[in-house]
Write a protein that holds these residues in place. Sequence first.
Motif, short mmCIF file in Angstrom:
data_model
loop_
_atom_site.label_atom_id
_atom_site.label_comp_id
_atom_site.label_asym_id
_atom_site.label_seq_id
_atom_site.Cartn_x
_atom_site.Cartn_y
_atom_site.Cartn_z
N THR A 6 10.32 -3.51 -19.11
CA THR A 6 9.27 -2.48 -19.17
C THR A 6 9.29 -1.68 -17.88
N ARG A 7 9.31 -0.35 -18.01
CA ARG A 7 9.16 0.53 -16.85
C ARG A 7 7.74 1.08 -16.84
N VAL A 8 7.21 1.30 -15.63
CA VAL A 8 5.88 1.88 -15.50
C VAL A 8 5.95 3.05 -14.52
N PRO A 9 5.10 4.06 -14.71
CA PRO A 9 5.10 5.18 -13.77
C PRO A 9 4.59 4.72 -12.41
N PRO A 10 5.18 5.19 -11.33
CA PRO A 10 4.74 4.75 -10.00
C PRO A 10 3.33 5.22 -9.68
N ALA A 11 2.53 4.33 -9.12
CA ALA A 11 1.18 4.67 -8.69
C ALA A 11 1.22 5.20 -7.26
N ARG A 12 0.14 5.83 -6.86
CA ARG A 12 0.04 6.30 -5.48
C ARG A 12 -0.06 5.09 -4.56
N PRO A 13 0.81 4.99 -3.55
CA PRO A 13 0.78 3.80 -2.69
C PRO A 13 -0.46 3.76 -1.81
N LYS A 14 -0.95 2.56 -1.58
CA LYS A 14 -2.07 2.37 -0.68
C LYS A 14 -1.55 2.22 0.75
N PRO A 15 -2.35 2.55 1.74
CA PRO A 15 -1.92 2.34 3.12
C PRO A 15 -1.76 0.85 3.39
N GLY A 16 -0.79 0.50 4.18
CA GLY A 16 -0.58 -0.90 4.49
C GLY A 16 0.83 -1.14 4.99
N PRO A 17 1.17 -2.38 5.31
CA PRO A 17 2.47 -2.70 5.90
C PRO A 17 3.66 -2.44 4.98
N LEU A 18 3.42 -2.32 3.67
CA LEU A 18 4.52 -2.06 2.72
C LEU A 18 4.41 -0.66 2.12
N HIS A 19 3.69 0.23 2.79
CA HIS A 19 3.38 1.55 2.24
C HIS A 19 4.63 2.25 1.70
N GLY A 20 4.62 2.52 0.40
CA GLY A 20 5.68 3.29 -0.23
C GLY A 20 6.91 2.51 -0.64
N LEU A 21 7.00 1.22 -0.28
CA LEU A 21 8.15 0.44 -0.73
C LEU A 21 8.03 0.17 -2.23
N THR A 22 9.12 0.35 -2.95
CA THR A 22 9.10 0.14 -4.40
C THR A 22 9.52 -1.29 -4.73
N MET A 23 8.94 -1.82 -5.81
CA MET A 23 9.27 -3.20 -6.18
C MET A 23 9.43 -3.34 -7.68
N ARG A 447 0.67 6.58 32.19
CA ARG A 447 0.68 5.66 31.07
C ARG A 447 0.48 6.43 29.76
N PRO A 448 0.93 5.86 28.68
CA PRO A 448 0.68 6.48 27.37
C PRO A 448 -0.43 5.74 26.62
N GLY A 449 -0.97 6.40 25.62
CA GLY A 449 -1.87 5.75 24.67
C GLY A 449 -1.33 5.96 23.27
N VAL A 450 -1.58 5.01 22.41
CA VAL A 450 -1.04 5.05 21.05
C VAL A 450 -2.19 5.02 20.05
N THR A 451 -2.12 5.90 19.07
CA THR A 451 -3.14 5.98 18.03
C THR A 451 -2.46 6.01 16.66
N ARG A 452 -3.05 5.35 15.70
CA ARG A 452 -2.48 5.32 14.35
C ARG A 452 -3.01 6.47 13.51
N THR A 453 -2.12 7.06 12.72
CA THR A 453 -2.49 8.11 11.78
C THR A 453 -2.27 7.60 10.37
N LEU A 454 -2.55 8.41 9.38
CA LEU A 454 -2.34 8.02 7.98
C LEU A 454 -1.02 8.54 7.44
N THR A 455 -0.29 9.29 8.25
CA THR A 455 0.96 9.90 7.78
C THR A 455 2.13 9.36 8.57
N PRO A 456 3.08 8.65 7.93
CA PRO A 456 4.25 8.15 8.66
C PRO A 456 5.05 9.29 9.26
N GLY A 457 5.54 9.09 10.49
CA GLY A 457 6.37 10.09 11.13
C GLY A 457 7.82 9.98 10.71
#
Length: 530
Positions: A6-23, A447-457
């Motif tokens: 069975t194939r299913v249409p891909p859903a919108r990925p949620k943010p997280g450590p596996l963001h956008g990886l297909t399975m 020194r630098p500072g690091v901030t997280r965004t919602l868009t992967p670079g």
Amino acid sequence: MTVWITRVPPARPKPGPLHGLTMAIKDNIDLAGVPTTAADPRSTTPAVANAFVVERLIEAGAVALGKTNLDQYATGLVGTRSPYGACHSVFSEQHISGGSSAGSAVAVASGEVDFALGTDTAGSGRVPAAFNGIVGIKPSKGLVSTSGVIPACRSLDCVSVFARTVSTARRAFEVMAVYDPADPYSRKLPRPAASTGTPLIGVPDRPLGMDPLHERAWAEAVDRAAELGVVVPVDVSVLLETADLLYSGPWLAERWLAFGDKLDDDPAVDPTVRSIVRRGAELTAAETFAGFDRLASLTRRAEPLWTRIDALLLPVTESHPTLAEVAADPVGVNSRMGRFTNMVNLLDLCAVAFPGPARDDGLPFGVQLLAPAGHDELVIDLAAAWCGEPVSSQAPAADEVLLAVAGAHLSGQPLNHDLVLRGARLAFESRMARDYRMFLVDGPVPRPGVTRTLTPGDGPGVEVEVWALPSAELTGFLATVLAPLAIGPVELIDGRQVLGFVCTADAADPSREITTFGSWRTYQATPSLH
């Protein structure tokens, strides 16, 4: 061949450590809204919820593309026992894919998905990996929940993961390995700190009777093992003896208990699966307890092995059969496929399969590393080192925390002494997940500072050193951190979460962004910018 059921249409990925990886998901594991067939077309009722592990992965950002073909009811190591058609290796249309997780392995090896779920009771998470040149992690029993999985042999079943790299497989595994109180077989296992010494890698002390092409590849594999650690010849006869027990002992009755009521004379049922599992209905309670007693004896005999070695290297199979060979002798060929894999769950071991040296005919040759339950990170790290990938064996001891530093606390930088004087040690180097941005911030030293965004670079991720800091020193160290920086959870490129330096959003001045340099050291090495 039919890889997908069975194939299913891909859903919108949620943010997280596996963001956008297909399975891909083996079709004995529930995906909400899709029938879980176990390769039996008569199963048409959609699953009402995701399996525990599927839900974990989706919440972590993975995207399911569908359900994959398998040896029916996960009974087989060949990948041909399915009314949906036989799978073959991506390396040869004449050679089997291995099973029962055939479709999942092929979907990964062909590049259709980033990773896939399988199950491994007798070797189904490792044999298909070996025959398709990919990685297969078989977790310790109970480390990954089997809630929402159609059982094959419930006391032994494990959900496994396939990927083309150890790193990707590890990222999924870390999300999957969570205690599930709703699963009576789930358990909380201690995860020992990685050894800092040279690993002792056991290898069989005698020939294994493989086909000549496998034998030549195996000889190269043993030589390769000597580059990773100290090779220790060991007697593995008790392991091979245990492997024979799986289909000659009471575990056939457990398969019959799981799905024996489905094995009628309907042509949708694979006749080989039917003939094997029906034998479980004839086993008596006395024979069952005799089998348990036999396993206890074999387990006790195997225990001294693990006092001599950290991990055991074995081939995954003794040959790579053709589809024609399986058709001519379906039971015999299948039985030989499990010679080096059947005993792993019986003896409560963890395992990871990965590509070894290729055979002279170009077909892949898979090897596996085994260790006692709970030592999953050890065998995964050794597999990563074998494959030339980053390892995480620099894991913290029980009294340490991991701290990622990206700027003034790096080795050789002005604040590094704050770590060293507190007894911290450099554990490993890595990069942060790609959706972190690096900015210049004000302070007593550059020194630098690091901030997280919602868009992967687009870059590789900010370079960091990860230090193991004694837990007792953490509070004192926190007092040295000056605003706008703070210590909080950060995610590394492989999905692991550690503590790290982050800066407040108001200090993330877009005009002072330096993310494109990839590291603080690279920025400093560009004099025209200072």
